[in-house]
Motif scaffolding. Structure first.
Motif, PDB file in Angstrom:
ATOM      1  N   THR A 110       8.056   7.466   6.112  1.00 54.71           N
ATOM      2  CA  THR A 110       7.350   8.268   5.112  1.00 54.71           C
ATOM      3  C   THR A 110       8.337   8.734   4.041  1.00 54.71           C
ATOM      4  N   MET A 111       7.797   9.234   2.941  1.00 54.97           N
ATOM      5  CA  MET A 111       8.648   9.628   1.818  1.00 54.97           C
ATOM      6  C   MET A 111       9.430  10.913   2.094  1.00 54.97           C
ATOM      7  N   LYS A 112       8.967  11.678   3.081  1.00 48.90           N
ATOM      8  CA  LYS A 112       9.621  12.928   3.439  1.00 48.90           C
ATOM      9  C   LYS A 112       9.767  12.987   4.940  1.00 48.90           C
ATOM     10  N   GLY A 113      10.698  13.811   5.421  1.00 48.67           N
ATOM     11  CA  GLY A 113      10.843  14.001   6.854  1.00 48.67           C
ATOM     12  C   GLY A 113      12.070  14.849   7.123  1.00 48.67           C
ATOM     13  N   VAL A 114      11.900  15.953   7.855  1.00 53.91           N
ATOM     14  CA  VAL A 114      13.025  16.863   8.080  1.00 53.91           C
ATOM     15  C   VAL A 114      13.144  17.285   9.535  1.00 53.91           C
ATOM     16  N   VAL A 115      12.825  16.359  10.439  1.00 60.52           N
ATOM     17  CA  VAL A 115      12.930  16.705  11.857  1.00 60.52           C
ATOM     18  C   VAL A 115      14.343  16.376  12.352  1.00 60.52           C
TER      19      VAL A 115
ATOM     20  N   VAL B  66       3.430  14.589   7.760  1.00 63.15           N
ATOM     21  CA  VAL B  66       3.442  13.543   6.725  1.00 63.15           C
ATOM     22  C   VAL B  66       3.013  12.231   7.366  1.00 63.15           C
ATOM     23  N   VAL B  67       2.171  11.485   6.666  1.00 64.14           N
ATOM     24  CA  VAL B  67       1.835  10.119   7.098  1.00 64.14           C
ATOM     25  C   VAL B  67       2.076   9.162   5.936  1.00 64.14           C
ATOM     26  N   PRO B  68       2.268   7.854   6.255  1.00 63.62           N
ATOM     27  CA  PRO B  68       2.281   6.877   5.162  1.00 63.62           C
ATOM     28  C   PRO B  68       0.990   7.068   4.372  1.00 63.62           C
ATOM     29  N   ARG B  69       1.087   7.019   3.060  1.00 66.73           N
ATOM     30  CA  ARG B  69      -0.054   7.519   2.282  1.00 66.73           C
ATOM     31  C   ARG B  69      -1.316   6.687   2.433  1.00 66.73           C
ATOM     32  N   SER B  70      -1.199   5.448   2.891  1.00 66.50           N
ATOM     33  CA  SER B  70      -2.419   4.677   3.143  1.00 66.50           C
ATOM     34  C   SER B  70      -3.185   5.256   4.330  1.00 66.50           C
TER      35      SER B  70
ATOM     36  N   ASP C  71       2.550  12.340  -1.558  1.00 68.00           N
ATOM     37  CA  ASP C  71       3.613  11.772  -0.720  1.00 68.00           C
ATOM     38  C   ASP C  71       3.235  11.789   0.756  1.00 68.00           C
TER      39      ASP C  71
ATOM     40  N   ASN D  95       2.119  14.170   2.523  1.00 70.42           N
ATOM     41  CA  ASN D  95       2.489  15.433   3.190  1.00 70.42           C
ATOM     42  C   ASN D  95       1.330  16.428   3.098  1.00 70.42           C
TER      43      ASN D  95
ATOM     44  N   GLU E 161       0.835  -1.208   0.000  1.00 71.51           N
ATOM     45  CA  GLU E 161       0.000   0.000   0.000  1.00 71.51           C
ATOM     46  C   GLU E 161       0.868   1.256   0.000  1.00 71.51           C
ATOM     47  N   ASN E 162       1.975   1.197   0.754  1.00 65.34           N
ATOM     48  CA  ASN E 162       2.809   2.388   0.927  1.00 65.34           C
ATOM     49  C   ASN E 162       4.145   2.306   0.215  1.00 65.34           C
TER      50      ASN E 162
ATOM     51  N   GLY F  75       2.048   6.693  12.155  1.00 67.45           N
ATOM     52  CA  GLY F  75       3.331   6.303  11.575  1.00 67.45           C
ATOM     53  C   GLY F  75       4.025   7.409  10.812  1.00 67.45           C
ATOM     54  N   GLY F  76       3.700   8.665  11.115  1.00 64.66           N
ATOM     55  CA  GLY F  76       4.228   9.775  10.327  1.00 64.66           C
ATOM     56  C   GLY F  76       5.307  10.590  11.008  1.00 64.66           C
ATOM     57  N   THR F  77       5.526  11.781  10.469  1.00 59.22           N
ATOM     58  CA  THR F  77       6.513  12.713  11.019  1.00 59.22           C
ATOM     59  C   THR F  77       5.887  14.098  11.097  1.00 59.22           C
ATOM     60  N   ILE F  78       6.359  14.905  12.046  1.00 60.22           N
ATOM     61  CA  ILE F  78       5.725  16.210  12.260  1.00 60.22           C
ATOM     62  C   ILE F  78       6.198  17.277  11.279  1.00 60.22           C
ATOM     63  N   SER F  79       7.193  16.965  10.459  1.00 58.99           N
ATOM     64  CA  SER F  79       7.563  17.926   9.420  1.00 58.99           C
ATOM     65  C   SER F  79       8.117  17.251   8.173  1.00 58.99           C
ATOM     66  N   GLY F  80       7.512  17.555   7.054  1.00 59.66           N
ATOM     67  CA  GLY F  80       7.945  16.973   5.786  1.00 59.66           C
ATOM     68  C   GLY F  80       8.877  17.855   5.002  1.00 59.66           C
TER      69      GLY F  80
END
Lengths: 459, 459
Positions: free
Chosen positions: A184-189, B343-347, B375, B377, A104-105, B410-415
């Motif tokens: 995830t595909m992006k992440g800048v923390v 950003v989260v996994p797109r699913s 993506d 985001n 899925e991802n 399952g995401g991140t707080i900044s993409g």
């Protein structure tokens, strides 16, 4: 450290179980070498199954001050996994599970000991694609690929290992288990510790798990083999193809020396030629047809006397047979090879190939050049017989001259093999003292006791 | 440090020339804020033209112990370029030259003050393409893009700034000028300092020059606008499109709150809808046609009540007008926005969108979500009026809940916006103490006196 005392042996057995560590000379031989052919016997070899076990081994190494050398399949070309200062080889062979493939991802989570080719196979079965494809993919591991930032033919279109590592679980050289990156595909923390780890040749941490990016599997592929009488016309055609707007998934060059070796020492049907280009395009079936036609046109205009094509698996295997036959065939020329993987801006590929020819002639050594010409990354194989000290000396002189030429042409002395021990004497040709000092300070910050993979990159 | 004494002023004038440094309150106001809207007056602003001048300024800062805050266009969303502790703003506005665009090797060498959109324009004129396209591309600079690892709609297919930075010239926080990376597509000699710098938010060094990777300009683009009555169907369609095998260059989601704001406060013709997807495909003209048809089919099957399409520039501008009208329109809802780029996994996009709706309702705040859904985001804009302390408190509570939800998914707080000062209070929700300690140690190694952009990322 070349022998462990009983305290260390007992502590290692306590952590790992007696079956998962060895100190026997015979078994240790298997962990003493890589593809450079040089051997260094470790004091022990450990086979942890979890990050926690790796962490405990690392903490023990800090307490007793012995080197720990992470090892995948030992298929590297620069000595990165060799125990040059003895100590404990930490093999990831038991950490060999594909933990998940998330269709899925488009991500996979795997342990470091997973063989690259096995992962490729599994993801293809789900209609997905993991592009990095080092030549050793049938046995090399994802952990080793990450340590060296492995590439492969498909890097031209799809990038290298670094471009597919989203996140890592890493045991630091001080024993802490950390997670880097994201799923995830992006992440800048915060700082990009993931990309700092990839390509750090096992000197900054031991990867115990990784999350990899996958992409959709291209619908179709098509292979071409373009035959040139002139090596120069062959090399010049590389950039002409890329400037035409085509972006093949692979664009490999094979020089006359390599062709001759294949023709002489293998039963691969290969035409006599000054140079060959082996090209693969992928995408949907219509666009691959158009792209292949465009590339064929460019090759013919550039002097190709013949262009063979294959769109089915069998025909493609035949064409790629030539590429795969090179390495075994070269061994018949001379027993030893100094395998360098220099990269130049691709407009300088022709100048590099020509210059390498001059160096070979002047020093009286055989040099076979082939590889990923599309991204400017040429494998320059200086063939020698180490039992002949004079020839070895000329071979080493050739290495230095090839590196000097590469740097003069705006390139780098390693595109995908890393520094390991093999290129330690040469990194000052490329990096300034300030940069080396900064890198050494990073190493010291991560590994104050210098226990993890000592003797690599900087010595 | 909020005022410089005469010694420092004289020394700065000596280094830069009296015209290229200012200490005047009026002028300094221009360097006191970014897109967060918060203001911090620096003690001075410097306009160096060379790496050597930057280095001398940095050495002076170490001697007199004052903060130096690198600044591009000040368009960041997290406070990264704000002088929160006073000191000297170092603006790159005079380092604004495109030094070369090499169409043989598909690379550009530029100074940090070059505006993203200007570079795009110049490379397109040569048939090339620099994909990273933050919304602020008309004024944001390449240096700022590198500091924050900027993304943009096209990141879905083409990746973020990091994927295009091959090499850097950097002035370290201790004043040394170093070069990182290579001018080639591959390079693995030593640690990847280039990627460590990208996204480090100006805390590890000041970029004074960069070599960027370019790619071939796609022959054609085609835009689609898919209209959904149900936001859930709209969000669900994002992954359905990607699972169909299509890889659009952009796949933007616009939620009902944003649509309503655009319809109310701009003259952009936009249908009433629960959600919109704005999609762009690129490639050759035949494949874009096929890909657009496939996507339209998936959208209609997923519940789209209308799909508009445009393959010419004018029609595309019209479709994209909606996306561009969102930010200005939102300002009419409430004067202030807390703009988060989770950003989260797109699913999990659908779950995120749904959860954000619940948070908005429970806390009684207006939240507009839109952005790079392809993506995973999403830009979650919590609209508040800061003059209402209760509303501000509820807004901040919503930020925290959105972050918690994102991490749960399952995401991140900044993409792509970074941490800056805005997300400092939240990084412990995502990173462990061990990871933060390691990052802080890297910062200390690079910047022992803490002079470069203090107060950012870790505080």
């Amino acid at each position: 450290m070349h022998r462990f005392d009983d305290n260390i042996k007992k502590a290692l057995r306590d952590i790992l179980g007696a079956d998962n560590v060895t100190f026997s000379g015979d078994e240790l031989l298997c962990y003493s070498y890589d593809a450079t052919g040089k051997e260094f016997l470790p004091a022990g070899a450990a086979f942890p199954a979890t990050a926690l076990e790796v962490s405990e081994v690392i903490k023990l190494a800090n307490r007793f001050n012995f080197p720990v050398i992470p090892r995948g399949a030992g298929s590297g070309f620069t000595g990165g996994s060799t125990p040059v200062r003895g100590g404990l080889v930490l093999s990831t062979e038991r950490m060999d599970k594909i933990l998940s493939i998330d269709s899925e991802n488009f991500i996979a989570t795997v342990e470091p000991g997973v063989v690259n080719g096995d992962l490729q196979h599994e993801v293809i079965a789900k209609g997905l694609f993991y592009p990095p494809d080092p030549s050793s993919l049938k046995f090399c591991t994802i952990g080793g690929n990450i340590a060296e930032c492995a590439g492969g033919p498909r890097a031209l279109k799809y990038g290298v290992t670094k471009d597919y590592v989203l996140g890592l679980e890493v045991v630091l050289p001080t024993g802490e288990i950390i997670e880097t990156g994201t799923a995830t595909m992006k992440g800048v923390v915060g700082y990009d510790l993931t990309k700092l780890m990839v390509g750090s040749e096992g000197t900054l941490g031991i990867v115990t798990k990784t999350t990899l990016k996958l992409i959709a599997l291209p619908e179709a592929t098509r292979s071409l083999l373009a035959v040139f009488n002139s090596l120069k016309e062959c090399a010049d055609s590389v950039n002409k193809i890329l400037l035409s707007g085509a972006l093949p998934s692979t664009l490999e060059l094979i020089d006359g020396v390599s062709i001759k070796a294949v023709r002489t020492y293998s039963d691969t049907a290969l035409p006599e030629a000054g140079g060959l280009l082996l090209i693969e395009v992928d995408g949907d079936s219509e666009s691959t047809g158009r792209e292949a036609a465009l590339i064929e046109k460019v090759c013919r205009a550039g002097g190709a006397v013949e262009v063979r094509s294959a769109s089915d698996k069998r025909g493609q295997r035949e064409l790629w047979g030539a590429r795969r036959a090179i390495s075994p065939s070269l061994k018949n020329l001379k027993p030893d090879k100094l395998n360098e993987d220099v990269v130049v801006p691709r407009s300088n590929i022709s100048a590099l190939i020509e210059g390498v020819g001059v160096i070979a002639e002047e020093l009286g050594v055989v040099i076979a050049s082939f590889g990923h010409a599309g991204d400017g990354n040429i494998h320059v194989n200086i063939m020698i017989d180490r039992t002949d000290p004079d020839e070895e000396a000329r071979g080493l002189k050739a290495v230095e001259e090839v590196f000097a030429l590469t740097l003069k042409l705006g390139g780098t002395i390693s595109g995908e093999h890393g520094v390991g021990t093999a290129k330690v004497p040469y990194i000052r040709m490329e990096l300034t003292e300030e940069v080396i000092a900064l890198m050494k300070n990073i190493k010291k910050l991560f590994d104050p006791n210098g226990i993890l993979n000592p003797g690599k990159i900087f010595n």
